[in-house]
Motif scaffolding. Sequence first.
Motif, PDB file in Angstrom:
ATOM      1  N   LYS A   5       0.846  -1.184   0.000  1.00 23.07           N
ATOM      2  CA  LYS A   5       0.000   0.000   0.000  1.00 23.07           C
ATOM      3  C   LYS A   5       0.887   1.242   0.000  1.00 23.07           C
ATOM      4  O   LYS A   5       1.791   1.380   0.819  1.00 23.07           O
ATOM      5  N   ILE A   6       0.600   2.116  -0.938  1.00 23.74           N
ATOM      6  CA  ILE A   6       1.344   3.373  -1.018  1.00 23.74           C
ATOM      7  C   ILE A   6       0.707   4.361  -0.046  1.00 23.74           C
ATOM      8  O   ILE A   6      -0.493   4.606  -0.085  1.00 23.74           O
ATOM      9  N   ILE A   7       1.534   4.891   0.828  1.00 18.47           N
ATOM     10  CA  ILE A   7       1.052   5.797   1.869  1.00 18.47           C
ATOM     11  C   ILE A   7       1.438   7.235   1.495  1.00 18.47           C
ATOM     12  O   ILE A   7       2.591   7.499   1.145  1.00 18.47           O
ATOM     13  N   PRO A   8       0.493   8.145   1.578  1.00 23.44           N
ATOM     14  CA  PRO A   8       0.799   9.546   1.259  1.00 23.44           C
ATOM     15  C   PRO A   8       1.831  10.129   2.218  1.00 23.44           C
ATOM     16  O   PRO A   8       1.944   9.709   3.358  1.00 23.44           O
ATOM     17  N   LYS A   9       2.579  11.101   1.742  1.00 21.78           N
ATOM     18  CA  LYS A   9       3.553  11.797   2.584  1.00 21.78           C
ATOM     19  C   LYS A   9       2.899  12.971   3.319  1.00 21.78           C
ATOM     20  O   LYS A   9       3.291  13.315   4.414  1.00 21.78           O
ATOM     21  N   ARG A  10       1.899  13.580   2.654  1.00 21.39           N
ATOM     22  CA  ARG A  10       1.192  14.705   3.283  1.00 21.39           C
ATOM     23  C   ARG A  10      -0.312  14.469   3.192  1.00 21.39           C
ATOM     24  O   ARG A  10      -0.815  13.921   2.221  1.00 21.39           O
ATOM     25  N   TYR A  11      -1.005  14.938   4.221  1.00 20.01           N
ATOM     26  CA  TYR A  11      -2.459  14.862   4.286  1.00 20.01           C
ATOM     27  C   TYR A  11      -2.965  16.299   4.377  1.00 20.01           C
ATOM     28  O   TYR A  11      -2.637  17.007   5.337  1.00 20.01           O
ATOM     29  N   ILE A  12      -3.731  16.710   3.396  1.00 25.84           N
ATOM     30  CA  ILE A  12      -4.123  18.110   3.295  1.00 25.84           C
ATOM     31  C   ILE A  12      -5.633  18.244   3.473  1.00 25.84           C
ATOM     32  O   ILE A  12      -6.411  17.591   2.771  1.00 25.84           O
ATOM     33  N   GLY A  13      -6.012  19.075   4.415  1.00 21.46           N
ATOM     34  CA  GLY A  13      -7.423  19.379   4.639  1.00 21.46           C
ATOM     35  C   GLY A  13      -7.769  20.681   3.953  1.00 21.46           C
ATOM     36  O   GLY A  13      -7.000  21.643   3.999  1.00 21.46           O
ATOM     37  N   LEU A  14      -8.921  20.697   3.291  1.00 19.94           N
ATOM     38  CA  LEU A  14      -9.363  21.900   2.589  1.00 19.94           C
ATOM     39  C   LEU A  14     -10.700  22.369   3.159  1.00 19.94           C
ATOM     40  O   LEU A  14     -11.669  21.614   3.187  1.00 19.94           O
ATOM     41  N   ASP A  15     -10.731  23.601   3.613  1.00 23.51           N
ATOM     42  CA  ASP A  15     -11.978  24.223   4.041  1.00 23.51           C
ATOM     43  C   ASP A  15     -12.403  25.130   2.889  1.00 23.51           C
ATOM     44  O   ASP A  15     -11.787  26.164   2.641  1.00 23.51           O
ATOM     45  N   VAL A  16     -13.440  24.715   2.169  1.00 25.51           N
ATOM     46  CA  VAL A  16     -13.828  25.370   0.919  1.00 25.51           C
ATOM     47  C   VAL A  16     -14.933  26.398   1.155  1.00 25.51           C
ATOM     48  O   VAL A  16     -15.913  26.129   1.844  1.00 25.51           O
ATOM     49  N   GLN A  54       2.055  14.124  -6.306  1.00 28.47           N
ATOM     50  CA  GLN A  54       1.399  12.820  -6.334  1.00 28.47           C
ATOM     51  C   GLN A  54       1.555  12.038  -5.031  1.00 28.47           C
ATOM     52  O   GLN A  54       1.067  10.923  -4.926  1.00 28.47           O
ATOM     53  N   GLN A  55       2.210  12.601  -4.029  1.00 28.73           N
ATOM     54  CA  GLN A  55       2.336  11.942  -2.730  1.00 28.73           C
ATOM     55  C   GLN A  55       1.428  12.575  -1.684  1.00 28.73           C
ATOM     56  O   GLN A  55       1.552  12.303  -0.507  1.00 28.73           O
ATOM     57  N   ASP A  56       0.487  13.410  -2.143  1.00 31.67           N
ATOM     58  CA  ASP A  56      -0.443  14.080  -1.248  1.00 31.67           C
ATOM     59  C   ASP A  56      -1.807  13.401  -1.279  1.00 31.67           C
ATOM     60  O   ASP A  56      -2.233  12.877  -2.310  1.00 31.67           O
ATOM     61  N   ALA A  57      -2.487  13.450  -0.142  1.00 33.98           N
ATOM     62  CA  ALA A  57      -3.884  13.016  -0.045  1.00 33.98           C
ATOM     63  C   ALA A  57      -4.674  14.222   0.449  1.00 33.98           C
ATOM     64  O   ALA A  57      -4.223  14.946   1.336  1.00 33.98           O
ATOM     65  N   ILE A  58      -5.847  14.421  -0.127  1.00 30.81           N
ATOM     66  CA  ILE A  58      -6.656  15.595   0.192  1.00 30.81           C
ATOM     67  C   ILE A  58      -8.008  15.171   0.745  1.00 30.81           C
ATOM     68  O   ILE A  58      -8.587  14.182   0.295  1.00 30.81           O
ATOM     69  N   ALA A  59      -8.505  15.944   1.710  1.00 26.39           N
ATOM     70  CA  ALA A  59      -9.857  15.748   2.240  1.00 26.39           C
ATOM     71  C   ALA A  59     -10.610  17.063   2.110  1.00 26.39           C
ATOM     72  O   ALA A  59     -10.068  18.121   2.428  1.00 26.39           O
ATOM     73  N   LEU A  60     -11.848  16.975   1.611  1.00 28.10           N
ATOM     74  CA  LEU A  60     -12.693  18.152   1.552  1.00 28.10           C
ATOM     75  C   LEU A  60     -14.135  17.772   1.820  1.00 28.10           C
ATOM     76  O   LEU A  60     -14.557  16.659   1.539  1.00 28.10           O
ATOM     77  N   GLU A  61     -14.864  18.716   2.408  1.00 29.68           N
ATOM     78  CA  GLU A  61     -16.278  18.491   2.694  1.00 29.68           C
ATOM     79  C   GLU A  61     -17.094  18.707   1.428  1.00 29.68           C
ATOM     80  O   GLU A  61     -16.739  19.512   0.574  1.00 29.68           O
ATOM     81  N   MET A  62     -18.208  17.996   1.346  1.00 27.05           N
ATOM     82  CA  MET A  62     -19.122  18.132   0.219  1.00 27.05           C
ATOM     83  C   MET A  62     -19.736  19.532   0.246  1.00 27.05           C
ATOM     84  O   MET A  62     -20.273  19.967   1.262  1.00 27.05           O
ATOM     85  N   THR A  63     -19.605  20.258  -0.871  1.00 30.10           N
ATOM     86  CA  THR A  63     -20.221  21.576  -1.027  1.00 30.10           C
ATOM     87  C   THR A  63     -20.801  21.660  -2.429  1.00 30.10           C
ATOM     88  O   THR A  63     -20.794  20.679  -3.171  1.00 30.10           O
ATOM     89  N   THR A  64     -21.273  22.832  -2.805  1.00 22.89           N
ATOM     90  CA  THR A  64     -21.892  22.976  -4.122  1.00 22.89           C
ATOM     91  C   THR A  64     -20.909  22.802  -5.266  1.00 22.89           C
ATOM     92  O   THR A  64     -21.295  22.385  -6.348  1.00 22.89           O
ATOM     93  N   ASN A  65     -19.661  23.132  -5.071  1.00 25.09           N
ATOM     94  CA  ASN A  65     -18.685  23.026  -6.160  1.00 25.09           C
ATOM     95  C   ASN A  65     -17.692  21.876  -5.958  1.00 25.09           C
ATOM     96  O   ASN A  65     -16.598  21.889  -6.505  1.00 25.09           O
ATOM     97  N   THR A  66     -18.090  20.877  -5.206  1.00 25.43           N
ATOM     98  CA  THR A  66     -17.182  19.778  -4.871  1.00 25.43           C
ATOM     99  C   THR A  66     -16.695  19.012  -6.092  1.00 25.43           C
ATOM    100  O   THR A  66     -15.513  18.699  -6.203  1.00 25.43           O
TER     101      THR A  66
END
Length: 161
Positions: A5-16, A54-66
Amino acid sequence: MSTQKIIPKRYIGLDVHKYYLIALGVDADLHVVLPAQRVEFSRLEAWMKKTLNQQDAIALEMTTNTWGLYDEFSAHVMSVTVVHPPHLALITRSQVMTDKIAASILARLLAKDLLVGIWVPPVEVRELRALVAQRSKLTRLSTQAKNRLHAILQRHHLCTT
């Protein structure tokens, strides 16, 4: 054959938000590796090319422009996790919620694999859903206009039936 399993180096949270987003990244040990940054959508493409890999993983909440954001980010990172806001609200009950704190919480929960992502429909399904929603809206507006017209006709005794 070993499947590693390839593990991300960075985990990025986005508040949109409507015109911008706040991004904050942590590593697997929850150390901040990408300080909170405000990114205007007008310069999002340049920011993604300069900041993400390509070593980043992103999380974002569902919004109108998701879905648009999902498609844009998917081209630049390892994974994008879309989270349903009510599911996130059950986990995060902070007294003070700022944009930076929201992005930090998303990043940290993603790093510890505590987020449940929603199913992201393929582009074709999203387009069909948009068409069905548009047709439904137009049908509703048509019915509303007919009802208003009938009410006016009845109010002025112009209706024969």
